[in-house]
Each structure stands twice: as C-alpha cells, then as structure tokens.
Design a protein around this motif. Structure first.
Motif, PDB file in Angstrom:
ATOM      1  N   MET A 197      16.760  -0.524 -23.779  1.00  0.00           N
ATOM      2  CA  MET A 197      16.949   0.342 -24.923  1.00  0.00           C
ATOM      3  C   MET A 197      16.002   1.528 -24.794  1.00  0.00           C
ATOM      4  O   MET A 197      14.860   1.365 -24.403  1.00  0.00           O
ATOM      5  N   ALA A 198      16.486   2.680 -25.173  1.00  0.00           N
ATOM      6  CA  ALA A 198      15.671   3.895 -25.123  1.00  0.00           C
ATOM      7  C   ALA A 198      15.329   4.324 -26.549  1.00  0.00           C
ATOM      8  O   ALA A 198      16.223   4.553 -27.358  1.00  0.00           O
ATOM      9  N   GLN A 199      14.047   4.409 -26.828  1.00  0.00           N
ATOM     10  CA  GLN A 199      13.610   4.817 -28.161  1.00  0.00           C
ATOM     11  C   GLN A 199      13.823   6.312 -28.348  1.00  0.00           C
ATOM     12  O   GLN A 199      13.443   7.123 -27.511  1.00  0.00           O
ATOM     13  N   VAL A 200      14.424   6.664 -29.483  1.00  0.00           N
ATOM     14  CA  VAL A 200      14.702   8.056 -29.807  1.00  0.00           C
ATOM     15  C   VAL A 200      13.695   8.581 -30.820  1.00  0.00           C
ATOM     16  O   VAL A 200      13.207   9.700 -30.698  1.00  0.00           O
ATOM     17  N   ALA A 201      13.358   7.760 -31.833  1.00  0.00           N
ATOM     18  CA  ALA A 201      12.443   8.216 -32.887  1.00  0.00           C
ATOM     19  C   ALA A 201      11.723   7.035 -33.521  1.00  0.00           C
ATOM     20  O   ALA A 201      12.260   5.932 -33.602  1.00  0.00           O
ATOM     21  N   VAL A 202      10.492   7.289 -33.969  1.00  0.00           N
ATOM     22  CA  VAL A 202       9.701   6.361 -34.766  1.00  0.00           C
ATOM     23  C   VAL A 202       9.423   7.083 -36.071  1.00  0.00           C
ATOM     24  O   VAL A 202       8.978   8.227 -36.068  1.00  0.00           O
ATOM     25  N   PHE A 203       9.692   6.433 -37.186  1.00  0.00           N
ATOM     26  CA  PHE A 203       9.681   7.131 -38.465  1.00  0.00           C
ATOM     27  C   PHE A 203       8.411   7.005 -39.298  1.00  0.00           C
ATOM     28  O   PHE A 203       8.400   7.424 -40.441  1.00  0.00           O
ATOM     29  N   LEU A 207      14.624   4.352 -34.270  1.00  0.00           N
ATOM     30  CA  LEU A 207      15.986   4.688 -33.868  1.00  0.00           C
ATOM     31  C   LEU A 207      16.031   4.588 -32.358  1.00  0.00           C
ATOM     32  O   LEU A 207      15.224   5.223 -31.666  1.00  0.00           O
ATOM     33  N   ASP A 208      16.935   3.757 -31.846  1.00  0.00           N
ATOM     34  CA  ASP A 208      17.052   3.533 -30.411  1.00  0.00           C
ATOM     35  C   ASP A 208      18.500   3.702 -29.973  1.00  0.00           C
ATOM     36  O   ASP A 208      19.420   3.619 -30.795  1.00  0.00           O
ATOM     37  N   VAL A 209      18.688   3.905 -28.669  1.00  0.00           N
ATOM     38  CA  VAL A 209      20.019   3.912 -28.068  1.00  0.00           C
ATOM     39  C   VAL A 209      20.028   2.824 -27.008  1.00  0.00           C
ATOM     40  O   VAL A 209      19.169   2.805 -26.121  1.00  0.00           O
ATOM     41  N   ASP A 210      20.994   1.918 -27.122  1.00  0.00           N
ATOM     42  CA  ASP A 210      21.155   0.825 -26.168  1.00  0.00           C
ATOM     43  C   ASP A 210      22.375   1.124 -25.311  1.00  0.00           C
ATOM     44  O   ASP A 210      23.509   0.837 -25.697  1.00  0.00           O
ATOM     45  N   GLU A 211      22.157   1.728 -24.155  1.00  0.00           N
ATOM     46  CA  GLU A 211      23.254   2.115 -23.264  1.00  0.00           C
ATOM     47  C   GLU A 211      24.019   0.912 -22.727  1.00  0.00           C
ATOM     48  O   GLU A 211      25.166   1.039 -22.324  1.00  0.00           O
ATOM     49  N   ALA A 212      23.401  -0.275 -22.725  1.00  0.00           N
ATOM     50  CA  ALA A 212      24.067  -1.477 -22.224  1.00  0.00           C
ATOM     51  C   ALA A 212      24.973  -2.125 -23.263  1.00  0.00           C
ATOM     52  O   ALA A 212      25.792  -2.970 -22.929  1.00  0.00           O
ATOM     53  N   VAL A 225      20.953   1.970 -32.544  1.00  0.00           N
ATOM     54  CA  VAL A 225      20.284   0.836 -33.171  1.00  0.00           C
ATOM     55  C   VAL A 225      19.185   1.346 -34.102  1.00  0.00           C
ATOM     56  O   VAL A 225      18.250   2.011 -33.655  1.00  0.00           O
ATOM     57  N   LEU A 226      19.325   1.038 -35.386  1.00  0.00           N
ATOM     58  CA  LEU A 226      18.277   1.326 -36.369  1.00  0.00           C
ATOM     59  C   LEU A 226      17.577   0.014 -36.678  1.00  0.00           C
ATOM     60  O   LEU A 226      18.237  -0.977 -37.024  1.00  0.00           O
ATOM     61  N   THR A 227      16.264  -0.004 -36.527  1.00  0.00           N
ATOM     62  CA  THR A 227      15.484  -1.206 -36.812  1.00  0.00           C
ATOM     63  C   THR A 227      14.498  -0.880 -37.920  1.00  0.00           C
ATOM     64  O   THR A 227      13.728   0.076 -37.804  1.00  0.00           O
ATOM     65  N   ASP A 228      14.528  -1.664 -39.002  1.00  0.00           N
ATOM     66  CA  ASP A 228      13.618  -1.383 -40.116  1.00  0.00           C
ATOM     67  C   ASP A 228      12.246  -2.002 -39.853  1.00  0.00           C
ATOM     68  O   ASP A 228      12.028  -2.654 -38.832  1.00  0.00           O
ATOM     69  N   ASP A 229      11.316  -1.791 -40.767  1.00  0.00           N
ATOM     70  CA  ASP A 229       9.947  -2.265 -40.557  1.00  0.00           C
ATOM     71  C   ASP A 229       9.809  -3.776 -40.729  1.00  0.00           C
ATOM     72  O   ASP A 229       8.734  -4.325 -40.551  1.00  0.00           O
ATOM     73  N   PHE A 230      10.897  -4.475 -41.050  1.00  0.00           N
ATOM     74  CA  PHE A 230      10.895  -5.940 -41.108  1.00  0.00           C
ATOM     75  C   PHE A 230      11.572  -6.547 -39.886  1.00  0.00           C
ATOM     76  O   PHE A 230      11.713  -7.748 -39.771  1.00  0.00           O
TER      77      PHE A 230
END
Length: 62
Positions: free
Chosen positions: A1-7, A18-23, A31-36
C-alpha cells in the motif's frame, strides 16, 4: 500500500490516513483508515466525488 496523506500532521499512531492499494481490486484501491484502525475501501471514482466537493469548499462547514 502506498500512503497518500496523513491527516493529523505527524505520522504517530492514531492518525487517519489515505492510502492506495494497487494490489486490491479496482473497486477497493482507495483505503481510508480512521484513528481507531477501521478501514473503508472504495474505487478511485467513488473517492473522486467527495474529493472534488472538498476542493470546491463545499465541505468547509464540516
């Protein structure tokens, strides 16, 4: 996964990302991952709509 942004301004644990999973299948590459640690996966096209709304300032009140 390639990280695009940390908020949260740093890369410590607990920051939404915010990540992009090319696979991943095309409909799950953004892919949006929250702080939980919970994740939402969507296509680039699905992500484009809220991104455009934010860039246009229509989400500033949130």
């Amino acid at each position: 996964m390639a990280q695009v942004a940390v908020f949260c301004g740093n890369r410590d644990r607990g920051c939404p990302t915010l990540d992009v999973d090319e696979a991943a299948p095309a409909d799950q590459r953004v892919v949006l991952t929250d702080d939980f640690g919970q994740r939402v996966q969507m296509s680039a096209e699905q992500f484009r709509s809220p991104a455009e709304e934010a860039m246009a300032g229509r989400l500033d009140h949130v």
